[in-house]
Design an enzyme around this catalytic site. Structure first.
Site, PDB file in Angstrom:
ATOM      1  N   SER A   3       0.843  -1.370  -0.098  1.00 50.33           N
ATOM      2  CA  SER A   3       0.138  -0.050  -0.008  1.00 50.33           C
ATOM      3  C   SER A   3       0.748   1.131  -0.131  1.00 50.33           C
ATOM      4  CB  SER A   3      -0.883  -0.037   1.341  1.00 50.33           C
ATOM      5  OG  SER A   3      -2.025  -0.896   0.850  1.00 50.33           O
ATOM      6  N   LYS A   6       0.444   3.752  -2.716  1.00 52.78           N
ATOM      7  CA  LYS A   6      -0.659   4.701  -2.896  1.00 52.78           C
ATOM      8  C   LYS A   6      -0.015   6.089  -2.762  1.00 52.78           C
ATOM      9  CE  LYS A   6      -4.626   2.040  -1.133  1.00 52.78           C
ATOM     10  NZ  LYS A   6      -3.931   0.707  -0.676  1.00 52.78           N
ATOM     11  N   SER A  63      -5.884   3.441   4.103  1.00 56.51           N
ATOM     12  CA  SER A  63      -5.322   2.509   2.841  1.00 56.51           C
ATOM     13  C   SER A  63      -6.509   1.840   2.013  1.00 56.51           C
ATOM     14  CB  SER A  63      -4.413   1.808   3.335  1.00 56.51           C
ATOM     15  OG  SER A  63      -3.622   1.246   2.033  1.00 56.51           O
ATOM     16  N   LYS A 167       2.642   6.766   4.833  1.00 62.67           N
ATOM     17  CA  LYS A 167       1.900   5.680   4.454  1.00 62.67           C
ATOM     18  C   LYS A 167       2.235   4.061   4.904  1.00 62.67           C
ATOM     19  CE  LYS A 167      -1.931   4.574   2.364  1.00 62.67           C
ATOM     20  NZ  LYS A 167      -1.941   3.475   3.205  1.00 62.67           N
TER      21      LYS A 167
END
Length: 323
Positions: A3, A6, A63, A167
């Protein structure tokens, strides 16, 4: 990268926002593809729409894969077109070890990157679009009028002083962690940690090392007036010499006393002078090695001393004095 992928998706979303292509109040539809993503999600339904603001919240805090795909389709028309933009941006940023195959980070053959490349795109996001921290620093929130609870997967947000995001990734236990203290902003990237606990511990160690050993030293402030420079043959006898832009440098703690500066500026100039015209420069040195340079520029225009200009200048000053 899982993730942490992202980060690039968020970068393109923020670029679309800042360019005016989309707005935070736009309502984004959910397609069948977005709704069927799986993995981390907020269970979007094809019948519902969320605003861009709500989508960003879901992507940054939990997420959400479904929201990421919905945003990709909304901005580029399809996830494939959006991923192409991601790869183009990666190339632009010098992310030479990166190939994106999707916008969300679910494992896929050939979907690869490096810790260095993650740091590059994280820095681009934080420096060019600082408003993203409005979302990445949320620890708990809700959507759908309180019906959907969001809890940040990045535990540093609650536990680490100055944390600004950024993140987490789940399947490969990856993390891009950012924090700011005393004007010093740092990014720590962890990949393939053996456990979630270890990734946060290792990120904290890196950030602690940075804050313990380095500092951001402000050298010059934009628009600060350094001096007045004499102007020959102008409607005004002087012009303010100002700093063109902020200047600063990352140094090891305790090196402040070793920084010196060299100022080169004209004592007098002849009109006409144009606002922003270079009048000189300041160079900064650490142990005799140049570490920064900033231009000194004219704050205002100064017209040449003609009869008409003199009359106009006197009239303008007279009008100002009457206000």
């Amino acid at each position: 990268p899982a993730s942490v992928t992202k980060v690039m998706s968020l970068l393109l979303i923020m670029e679309a926002l800042d360019s005016g292509q989309i707005s935070l109040t736009d309502r984004v539809p959910c397609t069948e593809d977005a709704a069927g993503m799986g993995g981390s999600q907020i269970w979007l339904d094809v019948k519902e729409e969320l605003t861009v603001d709500e989508m960003l919240k879901a992507i940054c805090v939990v997420s959400a894969n479904d929201c990421t795909v919905a945003m990709a389709e909304y901005i580029a028309g399809s996830e494939e077109a959006f991923v192409q933009r991601m790869n183009e941006k990666a190339k632009e940023l010098g992310m030479n070890d990166t190939t994106f195959k999707n916008c969300h980070g679910i494992d896929e053959d050939g979907h690869v990157t490096s810790a260095y490349d993650i740091a590059l795109m994280s820095r681009e996001l934080l420096t060019k679009h600082p408003n993203i921290t409005k979302y990445t620093t949320i620890y708990m929130d809700t959507l759908r009028n309180g019906k959907s609870e969001l809890v940040n997967t990045n535990k540093l947000i609650r536990n680490y002083k100055g944390a600004t995001g950024l993140k987490t990734g789940s399947t490969s236990v990856a993390l891009s962690a950012s924090a700011t203290r005393d004007d010093l902003s740092l990014i720590a990237v962890i990949m393939k940690a053996p456990s979630t606990k270890v990734r946060f511990e290792e990120a904290q160690k890196l950030l602690d090392y940075g804050f313990s050993n380095f500092q951001y030293k402000k050298l010059a402030s934009k628009n600060n007036v350094l001096k007045q420079v004499a102007v020959g043959k102008g409607v005004s006898n002087t012009v303010n010499a100002i700093i063109e832009q902020d200047a600063g440098v990352l140094i090891q703690k305790g090196q402040d006393d070793n920084i010196t500066q060299s100022l080169s500026i004209a004592n007098n100039v002849s009109a006409p002078i144009t606002k922003g015209q270079k009048l000189g420069e300041i160079s900064y040195f650490l142990n005799n090695e140049e570490i920064a340079k900033v231009n000194i520029i004219a704050e205002t225009n100064v017209a040449k001393n003609t009869f008409i200009n003199v009359v106009n200048h006197i009239y303008q000053n007279w009008v100002c004095s009457l206000r």
